[in-house]
Design a protein around this motif. Structure first.
Motif, mmCIF file in Angstrom:
data_model
loop_
_atom_site.group_PDB
_atom_site.id
_atom_site.type_symbol
_atom_site.label_atom_id
_atom_site.label_comp_id
_atom_site.label_asym_id
_atom_site.label_seq_id
_atom_site.Cartn_x
_atom_site.Cartn_y
_atom_site.Cartn_z
ATOM 1 N N MET A 5 0.999 -1.021 0.187
ATOM 2 C CA MET A 5 0.008 0.127 -0.026
ATOM 3 C C MET A 5 0.944 1.284 0.042
ATOM 4 O O MET A 5 1.882 1.274 0.753
ATOM 5 C CB MET A 5 -0.907 -0.062 1.367
ATOM 6 C CG MET A 5 -1.708 -1.170 1.427
ATOM 7 S SD MET A 5 -2.999 -1.296 0.023
ATOM 8 C CE MET A 5 -3.893 0.067 0.484
ATOM 9 N N ILE A 6 0.503 2.378 -0.943
ATOM 10 C CA ILE A 6 1.382 3.462 -0.910
ATOM 11 C C ILE A 6 0.326 4.598 -1.105
ATOM 12 O O ILE A 6 -0.349 4.450 -1.715
ATOM 13 C CB ILE A 6 2.348 3.268 -2.351
ATOM 14 C CG1 ILE A 6 3.190 4.751 -2.419
ATOM 15 C CG2 ILE A 6 1.445 2.977 -3.439
ATOM 16 C CD1 ILE A 6 4.215 4.573 -3.421
ATOM 17 N N ILE A 7 0.741 5.705 -0.243
ATOM 18 C CA ILE A 7 -0.071 6.883 -0.239
ATOM 19 C C ILE A 7 0.931 7.926 -0.614
ATOM 20 O O ILE A 7 1.845 8.241 -0.113
ATOM 21 C CB ILE A 7 -0.708 7.137 1.010
ATOM 22 C CG1 ILE A 7 -1.944 5.899 1.270
ATOM 23 C CG2 ILE A 7 -1.523 8.545 1.036
ATOM 24 C CD1 ILE A 7 -2.162 6.189 2.755
ATOM 25 N N THR A 8 0.403 8.707 -1.811
ATOM 26 C CA THR A 8 1.154 9.973 -2.183
ATOM 27 C C THR A 8 0.263 11.343 -2.030
ATOM 28 O O THR A 8 -0.960 11.284 -1.988
ATOM 29 C CB THR A 8 1.682 9.971 -3.679
ATOM 30 O OG1 THR A 8 0.615 10.096 -4.711
ATOM 31 C CG2 THR A 8 2.182 8.371 -4.195
ATOM 32 N N ASN A 9 1.202 12.507 -1.932
ATOM 33 C CA ASN A 9 0.260 13.665 -2.151
ATOM 34 C C ASN A 9 -0.268 13.897 -3.510
ATOM 35 O O ASN A 9 0.052 12.918 -4.442
ATOM 36 C CB ASN A 9 0.849 14.792 -1.650
ATOM 37 C CG ASN A 9 2.494 15.216 -2.129
ATOM 38 O OD1 ASN A 9 2.539 14.708 -3.222
ATOM 39 N ND2 ASN A 9 3.243 15.870 -1.740
ATOM 40 N N GLU A 10 -0.864 14.959 -3.810
ATOM 41 C CA GLU A 10 -1.359 15.243 -5.141
ATOM 42 C C GLU A 10 -0.234 15.455 -6.171
ATOM 43 O O GLU A 10 -0.625 15.435 -7.300
ATOM 44 C CB GLU A 10 -1.988 16.650 -4.966
ATOM 45 C CG GLU A 10 -1.430 18.068 -4.969
ATOM 46 C CD GLU A 10 -1.036 18.429 -3.370
ATOM 47 O OE1 GLU A 10 -0.891 19.263 -3.141
ATOM 48 O OE2 GLU A 10 -1.033 17.339 -2.472
ATOM 49 N N ILE A 22 -7.812 10.304 -4.170
ATOM 50 C CA ILE A 22 -8.616 10.804 -3.258
ATOM 51 C C ILE A 22 -9.013 12.349 -3.106
ATOM 52 O O ILE A 22 -7.892 13.013 -3.353
ATOM 53 C CB ILE A 22 -7.980 10.419 -1.916
ATOM 54 C CG1 ILE A 22 -7.657 8.877 -1.939
ATOM 55 C CG2 ILE A 22 -8.879 10.713 -0.702
ATOM 56 C CD1 ILE A 22 -8.879 8.068 -2.034
ATOM 57 N N LYS A 23 -10.289 12.625 -3.288
ATOM 58 C CA LYS A 23 -10.484 14.135 -3.046
ATOM 59 C C LYS A 23 -10.899 14.797 -1.850
ATOM 60 O O LYS A 23 -11.330 13.975 -1.068
ATOM 61 C CB LYS A 23 -11.749 14.553 -4.186
ATOM 62 C CG LYS A 23 -11.492 14.093 -5.551
ATOM 63 C CD LYS A 23 -12.570 14.385 -6.616
ATOM 64 C CE LYS A 23 -12.135 13.954 -8.017
ATOM 65 N NZ LYS A 23 -13.099 14.345 -8.823
ATOM 66 N N ASN A 24 -10.658 16.040 -1.753
ATOM 67 C CA ASN A 24 -10.788 16.465 -0.332
ATOM 68 C C ASN A 24 -12.396 17.295 -0.411
ATOM 69 O O ASN A 24 -12.938 16.972 -1.270
ATOM 70 C CB ASN A 24 -9.846 17.761 0.015
ATOM 71 C CG ASN A 24 -9.907 18.663 -1.027
ATOM 72 O OD1 ASN A 24 -10.967 18.821 -2.009
ATOM 73 N ND2 ASN A 24 -8.767 19.509 -1.318
ATOM 74 N N GLU A 25 -12.654 18.004 0.842
ATOM 75 C CA GLU A 25 -14.051 18.445 0.777
ATOM 76 C C GLU A 25 -14.503 19.219 -0.225
ATOM 77 O O GLU A 25 -15.531 19.525 -0.726
ATOM 78 C CB GLU A 25 -14.301 19.329 2.223
ATOM 79 C CG GLU A 25 -13.908 18.439 3.266
ATOM 80 C CD GLU A 25 -12.382 18.341 3.519
ATOM 81 O OE1 GLU A 25 -11.547 18.941 2.632
ATOM 82 O OE2 GLU A 25 -12.046 17.450 4.644
#
Length: 934
Positions: free
Chosen positions: A391-396, A472-475
């Motif tokens: 599993m990997i999570i990056t910023n925008e 993944i999108k923010n509010e």
């Protein structure tokens, strides 16, 4: 004169006559009372002596005026001072007289005491002044209007309210301040106030600036001294701001309720003096209570608290009352519907005027979902950490923010090495730039992409990977992160390759299997067709291989098959193919073999090589082979036909003695066509019921009577005549026609047996053979049961015959099928017993009723001691297992004597009766003679 004096006495005002010198000549009693002097003291006095100097001057001027102009002076306001009772204020009226009795002019003076009137008037003016001051300066809106709605008085506040400075009101009407829709109600308002004397309410006025203002008014009816209604007096207040505040308050309250509802938060208060508890609406929602059913006291609330949490709740409440400040705590409640919720509560004690706690205030919030979310977050965190996939999570911007241990296990990069870097560190040269471009186009368009790519580990190793990426999108709907899941496909690919290999290769020898062989053959046929080349197909079958399996076991047989595969591979070229079709059958494709003779020579070389010894388990073993040869395209252009041709040629090689080769010829082709024709004829024979069931009696050796009969199918072909079962039964097995054929034989046999019963032969049992294909049919028990039901034959009258080899192919499945058949109530017989390889262990497990001794053992008794011993052993074994024993193929009296002597139960064979049609057997039954002694 006397009458005149009487009239003067009746006057309420003071009246006197004065002469030209202003001296009093006469006066009435009222005058004397006014000056408080008697008649003697009044008469002869100058009238001016009763007034102050200013009044005296005014009085003389008035007398002179009346004397000259002969015009009366009325209501001259003078101050009387000469009287004994002090200063008085009087109204004086003077009328001239033409002459007195002596001929001189005179005046009649009438005086009215207005001292009290002036005092009242002053007081009234003072009150009126104060009223006017109050009216004018009041902060409330004071007004007076007539019945036509015209304002007659407006105070300063009202004038300022409607936007006018002038105090003039004649041009302003009530209806001028109303909106058009309200003006029609003015008449009703006037009627109401006249009827009831008052009116109150609220109304919206529109000022001259166009502002809409809400006014609360109280109006009363004005009446004059006679009680007549003359107008309306009113007081009003501008409540616009109050209404706005009230509306704002209601909005705030509604917002508070909505906010509490959104936050699942409510508040309550407990009055410690009365014990009464009040709750907000959201408290009821949280507690799951209907409106109007709020807890009335703390005891009712505590009833909803989870029993294990009540002591803690009470303790925290006591702490809030004893100590200053709020107490935070969590507890559970059980709602009336049985659902459990988790609440976060703040308790705070509020002190009263005497410094003691008077109110316990509480705020509670349903945090069940929050706790579940926190639990879910913790679970997701554990899942993230413990996931086998990377599993990997990056910023925008694609900078790595977080990786899990699975990522490290797959890629070799630790979290410290990966965080802060770009995932491009994993990219390999095997994934094209085109695929990467398509991947990011999909992510930007749909927010998701998944697919198979090749990535590179830290050690430089390239590996297949299934990658899933989600944005993944923010509010506000902007991409804030990307989440990737990496699944290492290395083992899967290896497994797929292994499965693909297994699907196309023989598990024992590693050679191509039938499926792969067919692909290879089709490819080879297409390839040689391009240059008019040829193929030789060699079909090889090991001779007597079954004997090796039976004598040495399947393990040795498998090793021999593997050794055969290795030898065959060593005998062909790389361009050729060797495949195993199954069992001991191998097939080879030789590309461009040359002439038929050359192909035959290649086959003979294989035959010679196969005759060389094999070393299996340090033991020398020999085996021979038979090979059938066919040539493409000379012998056919169809794949299946070519294989069939080679197969037929191989069987011809076996027919001529094995260990040799045979090439496909026209004669073989003719035989194949005859076989195909026979297959079609058999298909039609089954369809048109051209077959006939014959029956061979089974004889009870103790009584000599017929105990049953075995059903045997016969085919009398309309053109080819009688075709033996040895020819068409194998054909039916091979083509699958044995299934409908067997169904037809069973149904006809049961129908015939039922007919025999109807003729009084209740003890006759019919025996029907099952083929191996029939026995493996899943619906066999159901088909048998349906046949019995349709024909009306009792189950006990049917016996099904099975062979040893049939039931030993898959013992557990066979036992299951046999039990299902036995449960129908039918009998089961093990046919050809002694030829197979069933053991006593398996025989005990089989739900058999009968053993049939194979005719090969019966043929040579009693002359062959070995066969005699085997038959005797089988009879003894059957008896010990409580099985009926039947000997088949009995054709001599010596065989009969031996079997009777050794207590065999039943026999069948030509010594008693050859197979005969059903009608003939029925006649035999009806004669009732012993078949042994007849």
């Amino acid at each position: 004169m006397q009458l005149y004096e009487q009239l003067l006495a009746l006057l309420s005002g003071g009246l006197c006559q004065i002469d030209s010198n202003l001296k009093i000549i006469s006066a009435n009693q009222a005058f004397r009372n006014l000056v408080q002097l008697n008649d003697e003291a009044v008469l002869g006095n100058e009238i001016c002596s009763f007034f102050d100097l200013s009044s005296q001057k005014k009085l003389r001027n008035a007398v002179n005026y009346t004397t000259l102009d002969q015009i009366p002076v009325k209501n001259l306001r003078l101050m009387m001072t000469g009287a004994n009772n002090g200063v008085k204020l009087v109204d004086v009226s003077i009328s001239p007289l033409t002459s007195l009795g002596n001929g001189s002019p005179g005046h009649m003076v009438l005086m009215r005491d207005v001292t009290d009137l002036e005092r009242s008037k002053s007081a009234m003016e003072e009150v009126q002044g104060k009223y006017q001051e109050l009216f004018e300066n009041a902060s409330e809106l004071f007004f007076v209007h007539d019945f036509e709605g015209k304002f007659t008085e407006l105070n300063r506040a009202f004038r300022r309210f409607i936007g006018t400075i002038s105090a003039k009101t004649e041009e302003i009407k009530v209806v001028d301040l109303l909106q058009p829709g309200q003006r029609s109600s003015f008449d009703n308002y006037i009627k109401q106030i006249i009827s009831t004397g008052e009116a109150c309410g609220t109304i919206e006025f529109v000022t001259r600036k166009g502002q809409k203002r809400l006014v609360e008014y109280t109006n009363t009816l004005i009446k004059d001294r006679r009680g007549r209604s003359v107008g309306v007096r009113g007081a009003a207040r501008d409540i616009t701001q109050r209404k706005i505040s009230e509306q704002a308050l209601r909005h705030s309250q509604a917002s508070l309720i909505r906010s509490q509802k959104m936050a699942h938060m409510g508040n309550w208060e407990l009055d410690l003096n009365s014990g009464v508890m009040t709750c907000s609406e959201e408290v009821l929602n949280i507690l799951g209570l209907p409106k109007g059913n709020s807890p009335g006291n703390m005891a009712e609330y505590l009833d909803l608290v989870h029993p294990k949490d009540r002591r803690k709740v009470r303790s925290d409440m006591d702490e809030a009352l004893c100590c200053q400040g709020a107490v935070h705590q969590e507890h559970r409640i059980i709602r009336p519907d049985g659902k459990e919720r988790i609440l976060h509560t703040i308790f705070e004690g509020l002190k009263g005027p005497h410094g003691r706690a008077a109110v316990l205030s509480g705020v509670l919030q349903d945090i069940t979902q929050r706790r579940l979310s926190e639990q879910r977050v913790r679970l997701l965190a554990r899942a993230f950490e413990n996931a086998l996939d990377g599993m990997i999570i990056t910023n925008e911007n694609g900078v790595i923010q977080m990786v899990n241990p699975g990522f490290t296990a797959i890629t070799g990069y630790s979290a410290q090495e990966a965080i802060g870097r770009n995932p491009s560190i994993l990219r390999s040269n095997r994934t094209s730039a085109k695929l990467h471009k398509a991947m990011w186009e999909s992510i930007q368009k749909t927010g998701f992409w998944q697919g198979e790519i090749f990535n590179r580990r830290k050690n430089g190793q390239t590996y297949p990977q299934w990658l899933s990426i989600r944005a993944i999108k923010n509010e506000i709907g902007k991409v804030s992160h990307y989440v990737g899941a990496l699944h290492d496909l290395t083992e899967l690919k290896q497994g797929e390759a292994k499965i693909a290999h297994q699907a196309l290769h023989d598990a024992l020898t590693g050679l191509p299997n039938r499926i792969f062989f067919n692909e290879r053959l089709a490819d080879a046929m297409r390839e040689v067709s391009k240059h008019n080349g040829k193929l030789a197909l060699l079909f090889l079958d090991l001779d007597n291989f079954k004997n090796i399996n039976d004598s040495l076991g399947h393990a040795v047989g498998d090793k021999l098959l593997s050794a055969t595969a290795e030898r065959l591979l060593s005998l062909v070229r790389d361009q050729d193919t060797v495949a195993r079709l199954g069992g001991d059958e191998f097939i080879m494709i030789l590309k461009d073999p040359g002439s038929k003779d050359q192909a035959t020579g290649a086959a003979n070389r294989i035959i010679k090589a196969m005759s060389q010894p094999f070393w299996i388990n340090e033991r020398e073993m020999y085996i021979t082979a038979s090979i059938g040869i066919t040539i493409y395209p000379d012998d056919g252009e169809d794949l299946e036909a070519l294989v069939s041709n080679a197969d037929m040629a191989m069987y011809q090689a076996k027919d001529v003695g094995k260990n040799t080769t045979r090439i496909f010829t026209r004669d073989l082709n003719t035989r194949i066509k005859r076989r195909m024709s026979l297959e079609e004829s058999l298909r039609n024979a089954i369809k048109n019921e051209e077959l006939e069931v014959y029956f061979q009696p089974k004889v009870d050796l103790r009584t000599g009577s017929m105990a049953g009969a075995e059903a045997l199918v016969r085919w009398n072909h309309p053109d080819k005549g009688l075709i033996g079962p040895d020819e068409f039964i194998p054909l039916a097995e091979e083509t699958g026609l044995i299934i409908p054929l067997g169904r037809w034989v069973l149904r006809n046999s049961c129908r015939t047996a039922k007919a025999w019963m109807n003729h009084g032969h209740q003890c006759m049992q019919i025996s029907v053979n099952l083929s191996p294909k029939q026995f493996t049919q899943k619906d066999l028990p159901q088909m048998v049961g349906n046949t019995l039901s349709d024909t009306g034959l009792p189950p006990y009258a049917l016996e099904l015959e099975l062979t040893e080899n049939m039931v030993m192919q898959n013992v557990d499945e066979a036992i299951n099928t046999m039990h299902r058949l036995s449960n129908l109530g039918i009998q089961l017989s093990l046919d050809d017993f002694g030829r197979g390889y069933s053991s006593l262990y398996y025989l005990k497990r089989f739900p058999m009723n009968e053993l049939k001794i194979d005719r090969s053992f019966v043929d040579d008794i009693p002359s062959d001691p070995d066969n005699a011993s085997i038959v005797n052993t089988i009879i003894s074994m059957g008896r010990s297992l409580n099985l009926r024993v039947v000997a088949e193929g009995v054709e001599t009296k010596e065989q009969l004597s031996f079997l009777k002597k050794n207590n065999c139960d039943q026999m069948q064979g030509y010594f008693f009766q050859a197979p005969i049609p059903a009608l003939d057997l029925l006649r035999l039954l009806q004669r009732g003679k012993s078949l042994i002694f007849s």
